[in-house]
Design a protein around this motif. Structure first.
Motif, PDB file in Angstrom:
ATOM      1  N   THR A 202      23.533  30.912  43.143  1.00 31.57           N
ATOM      2  CA  THR A 202      22.566  30.964  42.043  1.00 31.57           C
ATOM      3  C   THR A 202      23.183  31.531  40.773  1.00 31.57           C
ATOM      4  N   GLY A 203      24.072  32.518  40.905  1.00 31.32           N
ATOM      5  CA  GLY A 203      24.710  33.108  39.720  1.00 31.32           C
ATOM      6  C   GLY A 203      26.199  33.285  39.962  1.00 31.32           C
ATOM      7  N   GLY A 204      26.964  32.237  39.761  1.00 33.26           N
ATOM      8  CA  GLY A 204      28.397  32.278  40.056  1.00 33.26           C
ATOM      9  C   GLY A 204      29.259  32.328  38.821  1.00 33.26           C
ATOM     10  N   LEU A 205      30.110  31.313  38.645  1.00 31.46           N
ATOM     11  CA  LEU A 205      31.049  31.296  37.525  1.00 31.46           C
ATOM     12  C   LEU A 205      30.305  31.220  36.189  1.00 31.46           C
ATOM     13  N   TRP A 206      30.603  32.149  35.310  1.00 29.10           N
ATOM     14  CA  TRP A 206      29.931  32.277  34.017  1.00 29.10           C
ATOM     15  C   TRP A 206      28.403  32.296  34.195  1.00 29.10           C
ATOM     16  N   GLY A 207      27.952  32.800  35.329  1.00 30.99           N
ATOM     17  CA  GLY A 207      26.518  32.904  35.570  1.00 30.99           C
ATOM     18  C   GLY A 207      25.867  31.632  36.088  1.00 30.99           C
ATOM     19  N   ALA A 208      26.632  30.556  36.198  1.00 28.98           N
ATOM     20  CA  ALA A 208      26.068  29.274  36.620  1.00 28.98           C
ATOM     21  C   ALA A 208      26.127  29.141  38.143  1.00 28.98           C
ATOM     22  N   PRO A 209      25.218  28.364  38.740  1.00 26.31           N
ATOM     23  CA  PRO A 209      25.267  28.139  40.187  1.00 26.31           C
ATOM     24  C   PRO A 209      26.629  27.573  40.593  1.00 26.31           C
ATOM     25  N   SER A 210      27.212  28.162  41.628  1.00 27.61           N
ATOM     26  CA  SER A 210      28.569  27.783  42.021  1.00 27.61           C
ATOM     27  C   SER A 210      28.715  27.850  43.531  1.00 27.61           C
ATOM     28  N   VAL A 211      29.512  26.937  44.061  1.00 27.92           N
ATOM     29  CA  VAL A 211      29.869  27.004  45.472  1.00 27.92           C
ATOM     30  C   VAL A 211      31.381  27.112  45.573  1.00 27.92           C
ATOM     31  N   VAL A 212      31.846  28.044  46.409  1.00 30.08           N
ATOM     32  CA  VAL A 212      33.276  28.176  46.676  1.00 30.08           C
ATOM     33  C   VAL A 212      33.505  27.761  48.126  1.00 30.08           C
ATOM     34  N   ASN A 213      34.284  26.700  48.335  1.00 30.27           N
ATOM     35  CA  ASN A 213      34.615  26.229  49.686  1.00 30.27           C
ATOM     36  C   ASN A 213      36.129  26.232  49.886  1.00 30.27           C
ATOM     37  N   ASN A 214      36.539  26.532  51.102  1.00 28.58           N
ATOM     38  CA  ASN A 214      37.959  26.516  51.446  1.00 28.58           C
ATOM     39  C   ASN A 214      38.514  25.077  51.446  1.00 28.58           C
ATOM     40  N   VAL A 215      39.800  24.950  51.201  1.00 25.81           N
ATOM     41  CA  VAL A 215      40.468  23.640  51.153  1.00 25.81           C
ATOM     42  C   VAL A 215      40.226  22.823  52.428  1.00 25.81           C
ATOM     43  N   GLU A 216      40.466  23.451  53.580  1.00 25.10           N
ATOM     44  CA  GLU A 216      40.313  22.709  54.844  1.00 25.10           C
ATOM     45  C   GLU A 216      38.866  22.254  55.044  1.00 25.10           C
ATOM     46  N   THR A 217      37.918  23.113  54.675  1.00 27.21           N
ATOM     47  CA  THR A 217      36.501  22.748  54.771  1.00 27.21           C
ATOM     48  C   THR A 217      36.246  21.470  53.967  1.00 27.21           C
ATOM     49  N   LEU A 218      36.687  21.458  52.714  1.00 33.86           N
ATOM     50  CA  LEU A 218      36.428  20.320  51.820  1.00 33.86           C
ATOM     51  C   LEU A 218      37.099  19.044  52.325  1.00 33.86           C
ATOM     52  N   CYS A 219      38.292  19.184  52.894  1.00 39.23           N
ATOM     53  CA  CYS A 219      39.033  18.004  53.355  1.00 39.23           C
ATOM     54  C   CYS A 219      38.327  17.290  54.515  1.00 39.23           C
ATOM     55  N   ASN A 220      37.444  17.992  55.198  1.00 36.53           N
ATOM     56  CA  ASN A 220      36.690  17.370  56.292  1.00 36.53           C
ATOM     57  C   ASN A 220      35.602  16.410  55.793  1.00 36.53           C
ATOM     58  N   LEU A 221      35.135  16.624  54.565  1.00 40.82           N
ATOM     59  CA  LEU A 221      33.935  15.918  54.105  1.00 40.82           C
ATOM     60  C   LEU A 221      34.053  14.398  54.067  1.00 40.82           C
ATOM     61  N   PRO A 222      35.165  13.828  53.533  1.00 41.39           N
ATOM     62  CA  PRO A 222      35.233  12.358  53.512  1.00 41.39           C
ATOM     63  C   PRO A 222      35.063  11.778  54.910  1.00 41.39           C
ATOM     64  N   HIS A 223      35.627  12.429  55.910  1.00 44.72           N
ATOM     65  CA  HIS A 223      35.575  11.904  57.284  1.00 44.72           C
ATOM     66  C   HIS A 223      34.172  12.013  57.882  1.00 44.72           C
ATOM     67  N   ILE A 224      33.506  13.116  57.581  1.00 47.41           N
ATOM     68  CA  ILE A 224      32.133  13.281  58.076  1.00 47.41           C
ATOM     69  C   ILE A 224      31.230  12.208  57.471  1.00 47.41           C
ATOM     70  N   LEU A 225      31.421  11.935  56.190  1.00 47.36           N
ATOM     71  CA  LEU A 225      30.524  10.989  55.523  1.00 47.36           C
ATOM     72  C   LEU A 225      30.837   9.537  55.878  1.00 47.36           C
ATOM     73  N   VAL A 226      32.047   9.256  56.319  1.00 46.20           N
ATOM     74  CA  VAL A 226      32.355   7.899  56.764  1.00 46.20           C
ATOM     75  C   VAL A 226      31.910   7.703  58.207  1.00 46.20           C
TER      76      VAL A 226
END
Lengths: 431, 164
Positions: A202-226
């Protein structure tokens, strides 16, 4: 076939270098983006990822879909939001994200794009540790190629969704891997963690909503969505979904990292993949997931390396990269090395951590050098209890630092006692 | 010889202003700007720090709080080459102490110091993510793994050679 069992590393070929956009697409890349941007609503993406049981691969293991669900739902065009890839891999003994960053940066870019679409963030940042020079080069090249082909930028695939990525090279401080300290670093301030709430969503970078995800976590996403969430759940052997990059370092025959089903038994990782101990060395104990995880001894070798099983055994899966203590290395010396690291890398914001960790280091150094007293052990145990409990400091740095200490004091009680009665290290680190 | 006391070159000032403009607030470019200065001058002198602070609309002390916070930003002069020898746990287990002792002996300096000819600075560093090839080190921007004493001698010789 590889793509089905080892989705994260199937396209990685150290000899050939990372795939370019055309090769990446030929081998199944960008499929997830095509399907998602023009076929799924952001809420549906969050739902799919939640059902896949993907948990954060940076160490904390928080459910990825759940993490995203706290972000305010306005479209990216109406509210400034950020998606940040945590590539500040600095946990001692951890070398898994480097593999993904150097081997297939486009996979990370696509993962970021999908995560950004799910939370409707228009701005992406990769927080990359400053020492990863090759990764930086390859990532920058991949980003500009993706941009020139329309995978990043305005109105991607005519979907109306716009997203771009900026690489921030860090300057070397462990605490920047902590998500709120990372945000503070990006804002050009001393990177101390923040108190929560507000949470970054809700209040992350410069106060804006932000999500921080690890590299390995993010790399899984294309495969999950396919391939779908059921496929992903099926990859794991226990309750968690997917594969995991496991690693082993120390005196094993073949130190390295491997992509395996999450929940692979620890013994299999060490014996089959790392080749067991080098001749002349016995396995004494290990840190299962980096410097800030508690020691496990040989009685725990048959546990499954998933979040729940490692926790039940008294430690944490952490980053999944194990550090092996052999029988010819001094456990007190090893713990001193770890606590030196934690004392040095304490950001100094919270008094118990800033003052306590150097105190712990001094006590351990005295014991290792032969000037320690039996009372020092009580003092160390007290620190383990006081600092080990979350909630006394803003972040998890001090509790993480106490994990190997508190577990080591119990597991190596005889070694500690011998150092004190014999006035020094009986096993002087032989190198 | 050092240009650390000279004003920042104009093109670099322009580049820093561009970095600042790309951020939501100028200070967001603090680390990138300091890295830029260091890439050119090898370290960040106080006059340069003051100039960067002015360009980013920060106070010099505020910016110095950042410059002194990070392991890879140098506020003192360093040699032409910097050896960052990992001192974290996997490298320690695999014998980094012996390598450090060897470097101290052959270079005649302790960690944190620079050889009198200005060729090499030796610094410890936290884990550099090369633990499967421990002990590991960075020499400037190049990564070295499975380092032994022979390897070290070859590297320090070639660094001195290139400095001469």
């Amino acid at each position: 076939m590889n793509l089905a069992v080892r989705p994260l590393t199937a396209m990685i070929d150290p000899e050939a270098g990372p795939p370019d956009c055309a090769t990446y697409e030929q081998r199944g890349g960008w499929q997830a983006t095509r399907r998602t941007l023009n076929g799924l609503a952001p809420g549906e993406v969050i739902d799919i990822v939640t059902r896949s049981r993907l948990r954060g691969r940076g160490g904390a293991g928080f459910g990825t879909g759940q993490k995203w669900s706290f972000v305010p739902k306005e479209p990216a065009s109406e509210r400034r939001k950020y998606l940040i890839a945590n590539a500040d891999e600095m946990e001692p003994g951890t070398f898994k994200d480097r593999w993904l960053l150097e081997g297939n940066p486009l996979q990370l870019i696509e993962g970021m794009l999908l995560a950004a679409y799910a939370i409707q963030a228009g701005h992406g940042v990769v927080f990359l540790r400053g020492e990863y020079h090759l990764a930086c080069q390859r990532l920058e090249r991949a980003i500009s190629e993706a941009r020139s082909r329309g995978w990043l930028g305005e109105n991607i695939l005519g979907s109306g969704f716009s997203f771009d990525i900026h690489v921030h090279s860090g300057a070397g401080r462990y605490i920047c891997g902590e998500e709120t300290a990372l945000l503070t670093a990006l804002e050009g301030r001393r990177a101390t963690p923040r108190s929560k709430p507000p949470f970054p969503q809700t209040g992350g970078l410069w106060g804006a909503p932000s999500v921080v995800n690890n590299v390995e976590t993010l790399c899984n996403l294309p495969h999950i969505l396919v391939n779908g969430p059921e496929w992903f759940v099926g990859l794991g052997t226990g309750g968690d979904g997917g594969t995991k990059l496991y690693g082993v370092s120390g005196r094993v025959r073949r130190p390295g990292a491997w992509e395996l089903p999450i929940g692979t038994p620890l013994r299999q990782i060490i014996e089959d993949h790392a080749g067991g101990m080098r001749p002349g060395y016995e396995l004494r104990a290990l840190l299962p997931g980096g410097a800030s995880t508690a020691f496990l001894d040989v009685t725990s070798l048959d546990i499954a390396m998933d979040y729940g099983s490692v926790e039940k055994a008294g430690s944490r899966l952490g980053t999944g990269t194990a550090i092996i203590l052999d029988d010819r290395t001094c456990p007190v010396g090893m713990i001193l090395n770890l606590e030196h690291f934690f004392a040095q890398e304490s950001c100094g914001w919270c008094t118990p951590c800033r003052e306590g960790l150097p105190w712990v280091e001094r006590l351990l150094a005295a014991i290792e050098e032969g000037t320690g007293e039996h009372d020092d052990l009580d003092q160390l145990a007290r620190h383990g209890r006081m600092l080990g409990m979350p909630g006394r400091t803003f972040c998890a740095h001090a509790p993480g630092a106490m994990a190997p200490l508190a577990s080591g004091l119990k597991l190596f009680a005889e070694d500690f006692a011998a150092h004190i009665t014999r006035r020094g290290c009986p096993l002087r680190h032989a190198a | 010889m050092s240009t650390a006391d000279h004003p920042l070159p104009v093109p670099m000032q322009t580049e820093i202003l561009a970095l600042a403009k790309a951020e939501l607030r100028p200070r967001g470019a603090a680390i990138a700007a300091l890295r830029l200065v260091q890439a050119r001058f090898r370290w960040i002198s106080t006059p340069h720090l003051r100039e960067v602070a002015r360009l980013l609309d920060m106070s010099p002390d505020d910016l110095d709080g950042i410059a002194t916070y990070y392991n890879l930003l140098f506020r003192k002069p360093v040699g032409h080459h910097v050896i960052l020898l990992c001192d974290s746990v996997s490298c320690w287990i695999m014998g980094r102490e012996r390598l450090c002792a060897h470097l101290r002996e052959t270079l005649g300096i302790r960690p944190g110091e620079t050889t009198p000819d200005g060729a090499i600075t030796l610094l410890p560093t936290v884990c550099i993510g090369h633990c499967d090839h421990a002990p590991a080190m960075l020499v400037d921007e190049s990564l070295h793994g499975d380092v032994d004493v022979k390897h070290l001698d070859r590297i320090t010789d070639s660094l001195r050679e290139s400095h001469r």
